[in-house]
Design a protein around this motif. Structure first.
Motif, PDB file in Angstrom:
ATOM      1  N   SER A  79       0.827  -1.215   0.000  1.00 29.37           N
ATOM      2  CA  SER A  79       0.000   0.000   0.000  1.00 29.37           C
ATOM      3  C   SER A  79       0.856   1.258   0.000  1.00 29.37           C
ATOM      4  O   SER A  79       0.506   2.267  -0.622  1.00 29.37           O
ATOM      5  N   ILE A  80       2.006   1.214   0.676  1.00 30.56           N
ATOM      6  CA  ILE A  80       2.903   2.369   0.667  1.00 30.56           C
ATOM      7  C   ILE A  80       3.445   2.615  -0.736  1.00 30.56           C
ATOM      8  O   ILE A  80       3.445   3.754  -1.233  1.00 30.56           O
ATOM      9  N   VAL A  81       3.905   1.557  -1.389  1.00 34.35           N
ATOM     10  CA  VAL A  81       4.464   1.698  -2.738  1.00 34.35           C
ATOM     11  C   VAL A  81       3.406   2.200  -3.718  1.00 34.35           C
ATOM     12  O   VAL A  81       3.650   3.119  -4.514  1.00 34.35           O
ATOM     13  N   SER A  82       2.217   1.612  -3.685  1.00 33.68           N
ATOM     14  CA  SER A  82       1.180   2.024  -4.638  1.00 33.68           C
ATOM     15  C   SER A  82       0.712   3.448  -4.372  1.00 33.68           C
ATOM     16  O   SER A  82       0.448   4.212  -5.308  1.00 33.68           O
ATOM     17  N   THR A  83       0.637   3.829  -3.105  1.00 35.18           N
ATOM     18  CA  THR A  83       0.230   5.201  -2.773  1.00 35.18           C
ATOM     19  C   THR A  83       1.253   6.207  -3.279  1.00 35.18           C
ATOM     20  O   THR A  83       0.900   7.237  -3.877  1.00 35.18           O
ATOM     21  N   LEU A  84       2.524   5.921  -3.040  1.00 37.04           N
ATOM     22  CA  LEU A  84       3.561   6.831  -3.504  1.00 37.04           C
ATOM     23  C   LEU A  84       3.610   6.888  -5.031  1.00 37.04           C
ATOM     24  O   LEU A  84       3.679   7.976  -5.620  1.00 37.04           O
TER      25      LEU A  84
END
Length: 391
Positions: A79-84
């Motif tokens: 979720s962190i990677v996709s959000t960024l």
């Protein structure tokens, strides 16, 4: 006054952010680390961190870090990677590098707040990288950028790991051998045994370190009844603070506990945005606020929250999220700008290795970390190693 008609009076083009890159890296772990919600690091399994690199039009670059720990909060690596990648980077690219407030607003629009800040760990990685690049572009450290550095070093506490007596003794001895004088003990690791097991661990640490500052951190594991019982039994052990003994959204419970507890209650997970702290202050539900860069979505909002705490007469403690040296440097700059009432829990080096950190780096001697003085975060990052570690 006569102006030269041939002079170019247009403002110079502002430095803008041209590129934002995201890397998922696997770092070697050194020790086991468990909190009430589950494992943080496991020996033999790499620790996953998400790094962000910000590149500006003047050639300056900066690095930030997010620490996905689902046992502590809801953000995962994915979720962190996709959000960024899909939301924050597109919203922030092209903004002036100087506009930290504009970055906060762009992130607010890209990922709307819910109960509190939306995706704070992802935002923190971008915000810290942005700060690093901005300060480097001006050739100053973060403290100089803010015009605020009260301390040149920050005293740290050692995390006492393990649940049985032998493991606790070994961890304590290791910390003392490394020069640490103060300790944090995690509570709620054995929910089936009640508070007795937690009290026994703290008592063992107090007996071995009679002059140490002791902090007990429950990481939201208690109920109002068990938290008050724990606080009452910890009182004779001279504990400096019982940290986050109730769920983050139980403001009323924390208010009642603060009034009844013989041990000072510190609030951590509840304070994700400055408005959260404002609510606690209005309700008389807080005496100690824990400063934490990632929980607050980065340095911009963390600075606001710390200043609000100081203005309201709320004491500050400092904590991290088991970061590598990138996150460690950011936290040291934040904490050096304020006055903490207890040693800071910045434990990344206790549990993992920052293989990509270069340059003079951060010196930790006898449990005291020196605040970096070089440009930006004050540490170097070897991008080649980052790319080798990327997974």
């Amino acid at each position: 006054m006569v102006l030269n008609p041939e002079a170019d009076t247009r403002p110079a083009t502002a430095t803008t952010v041209e590129r934002i890159e995201v890397f998922t890296v696997a770092l070697p772990t050194l020790r086991e680390f468990t909190v009430a919600g589950g494992g943080v690091t496991t020996r033999g399994r790499p620790a996953i961190r998400v790094l962000v690199k910000v590149s500006a039009s003047d050639g300056s670059t900066g690095w930030g870090e997010a620490t996905p720990i689902p046992s502590w909060t809801y953000e995962t690596t994915e979720s962190i990677v996709s959000t960024l990648t899909h939301y924050l980077a597109p919203a922030a690219t092209g903004l002036p590098l100087w506009d930290l407030d504009g970055l906060v607003r762009a992130c607010d629009r890209a990922i709307r707040r819910g109960w509190s800040t939306g995706m704070p760990l992802a935002r923190a990685a971008l915000d810290v990288a942005w700060h690093d690049a901005l300060a480097r572009s001006r050739g100053v450290s973060l403290g100089e950028l803010w015009g605020r550095r009260r301390h040149e070093s920050v005293e740290l506490c050692w995390i006492v790991t393990g649940v049985d007596a032998d493991a606790v003794a070994d961890s304590l001895a290791e910390g003392r051998a490394a020069g640490y004088r103060h300790f944090k003990v995690k509570a709620g690791l054995e929910p089936g045994r009640g508070v007795g097991a937690d009290v026994a661990r703290v008592a063992a640490v107090r007996a071995a370190a009679p002059d140490a500052t002791l902090i007990v951190d429950a990481n939201q594991a208690g109920t109002q009844e068990s938290a008050l019982c724990l606080a009452q039994r910890l009182a004779p052990l001279d504990v400096a603070a019982l940290e986050q003994p109730l769920p983050a959204n139980d403001i009323d419970g924390l208010r009642r506990l603060r009034d009844l507890s013989p041990v000072p209650i510190a609030v951590d997970e509840s304070l994700r945005h400055p408005t959260d702290l404002a609510s606690f202050v209005r309700l008389g539900a807080i005496g100690i606020a824990v400063a934490k860069v990632q929980r607050c979505a980065g340095l911009t909002l963390a600075l606001r929250q710390c200043q609000l705490a100081e203005d309201c007469g709320i004491a500050l403690m400092g904590s991290g999220l088991t970061e590598s040296d990138i996150g460690l440097a950011a936290s040291l700059h934040l904490f050096a700008a304020h006055d903490l009432i207890a040693p800071a829990d910045l434990n990344g080096r206790q549990f993992l290795s920052s293989l990509y950190a270069t340059g003079p780096g951060i010196r930790v001697r006898q449990g005291v970390a020196e605040v970096p003085t070089g440009p930006g975060l004050g540490i170097g990052v070897d991008e080649g190693i980052v790319r080798e570690l990327a997974c």
